[in-house]
Design an enzyme around this catalytic site. Structure first.
Site, PDB file in Angstrom:
ATOM      1  N   ASP A 126     -26.128  14.376  -8.012  1.00  0.00           N
ATOM      2  CA  ASP A 126     -25.419  14.965  -6.873  1.00  0.00           C
ATOM      3  C   ASP A 126     -26.022  16.301  -6.462  1.00  0.00           C
ATOM      4  OD1 ASP A 126     -24.590  16.273  -9.187  1.00  0.00           O
ATOM      5  OD2 ASP A 126     -22.561  15.476  -9.125  1.00  0.00           O
ATOM      6  N   HIS A 133     -13.668  12.913 -13.381  1.00  0.00           N
ATOM      7  CA  HIS A 133     -14.715  12.521 -12.436  1.00  0.00           C
ATOM      8  C   HIS A 133     -16.048  12.336 -13.157  1.00  0.00           C
ATOM      9  CE1 HIS A 133     -16.008  16.932 -11.196  1.00  0.00           C
ATOM     10  NE2 HIS A 133     -16.642  16.545 -12.266  1.00  0.00           N
ATOM     11  N   GLU A 180     -14.539  11.828  -7.363  1.00  0.00           N
ATOM     12  CA  GLU A 180     -13.242  12.384  -7.730  1.00  0.00           C
ATOM     13  C   GLU A 180     -12.204  11.266  -7.864  1.00  0.00           C
ATOM     14  OE1 GLU A 180     -13.363  15.280  -8.680  1.00  0.00           O
ATOM     15  OE2 GLU A 180     -14.264  16.708  -7.290  1.00  0.00           O
ATOM     16  N   ASN A 231     -10.911  16.313 -14.750  1.00  0.00           N
ATOM     17  CA  ASN A 231     -10.042  15.341 -14.051  1.00  0.00           C
ATOM     18  C   ASN A 231     -10.576  13.909 -14.160  1.00  0.00           C
ATOM     19  OD1 ASN A 231     -12.237  15.354 -12.343  1.00  0.00           O
ATOM     20  ND2 ASN A 231     -11.115  15.909 -10.492  1.00  0.00           N
TER      21      ASN A 231
HETATM   22  P1  PGA Z   1     -19.686  20.580 -16.966  1.00  0.00           P
HETATM   23  O1  PGA Z   1     -19.344  19.616 -15.752  1.00  0.00           O
HETATM   24  O2  PGA Z   1     -20.828  19.936 -17.704  1.00  0.00           O
HETATM   25  O3  PGA Z   1     -20.114  21.865 -16.332  1.00  0.00           O
HETATM   26  O4  PGA Z   1     -18.450  20.680 -17.782  1.00  0.00           O
HETATM   27  C1  PGA Z   1     -19.197  18.251 -15.996  1.00  0.00           C
HETATM   28  C2  PGA Z   1     -18.776  17.542 -14.746  1.00  0.00           C
HETATM   29  O5  PGA Z   1     -18.036  18.131 -13.927  1.00  0.00           O
HETATM   30  O6  PGA Z   1     -19.169  16.375 -14.578  1.00  0.00           O
END
Ligand code: PGA
Length: 242
Positions: free
Chosen positions: A67, A137, A142, A135
């Protein structure tokens, strides 16, 4: 799903590196699906160290990233193209033209999604590395994203904006939208390696492993993937029934 529980972040990163480096050794032209975020930094540091010490070659490897924020490009230190260059690509000798990230500054975002989606169809990931949001995702898919979604523009959830605000000077600076691979593009990978550490991920990890397969917890779709490995530290595994 294969589950590896490790003591802490460092041993999670060791285990992730063992899986990923075996893929590159077995197939020097592998397509690696890569992720940003704080979770894979230990893995990327190990890849860089291994390249420096053991000269593991990435000359034939190609990469596709999950992304990118809309509006950010290589000149912004908050962009994912910048993150990948600084934290991995410049340390492993991979030709820049072998690396692929959706262009968050494209004038026509829909056309960029179409372009990136076609690229993903041609470059099936031999392995896709993932983190997980608090959450549930994966990439920026999302809660509520259809499992059939392909590359698309997404409006970030409020919880994601809050989670990511720590990486920006002010919460208002976090971009509100992003380009992301869809869940279908992720499920297309031959193999998935999902990493999670820290207590703030425990609930999402429980949903990923034990919860119903539901679009309300996008990572739960991985229960349907034929070759998915979860590497998780004890804190993130703390709610699993074991
Ligand atoms: P993080 O993010 O590795 O910074 O915890 C993970 C994500 O949001 O997929």
């Amino acid at each position: 799903m294969k589950i590896i529980v490790t003591k802490d972040y460092e041993s999670m990163s060791d285990a992730a590196f063992a899986v990923l480096s075996a893929v590159v050794k077995a197939k020097p032209t592998a397509v690696l699906g890569l992720a940003t975020g704080t979770t894979p930094l230990g893995l990327y540091a190990r890849m860089a160290e291994d390249h420096r010490k053991n000269h593991t070659s990435y000359a034939g490897v190609r990469t596709v990233n999950l992304d990118e924020y809309v509006g950010l490009g290589p000149e912004s230190d908050q962009s994912y193209v910048y993150f990948m260059r600084e934290n991995l690509f410049k340390h492993i000798g991979i030709p820049q033209e072998n690396t692929n990230i959706a262009n968050g500054k494209a004038a026509d975002l829909e056309a960029e999604c179409t372009r990136y989606n076609a690229l993903l169809a041609a470059l099936q990931q031999d392995i896709q590395v993932l983190g997980i949001g608090s959450n549930g995702h994966i990439a920026f898919n999302e809660p509520g994203t259809p499992f059939g979604a392909e590359t698309h523009v997404v409006r970030l959830a409020e919880s994601t904006i809050r989670d990511n605000a720590r990486l920006f000077a002010r919460e208002e600076d976090v971009p509100r939208s992003a380009l992301t691979m869809g869940l279908k593009n992720i499920m297309h990978a031959r193999r998935v390696l999902i990493l999670a550490n820290g207590a703030n991920k425990a609930k999402a990890v429980k949903g990923l492993v034990e919860g119903p397969v539901t679009e309300q917890l996008p990572a739960s779709v991985l229960q349907l993937h034929p070759d998915c490995t979860l590497v998780v530290d004890e804190a993130a595994a703390s709610l699993l029934a074991r």
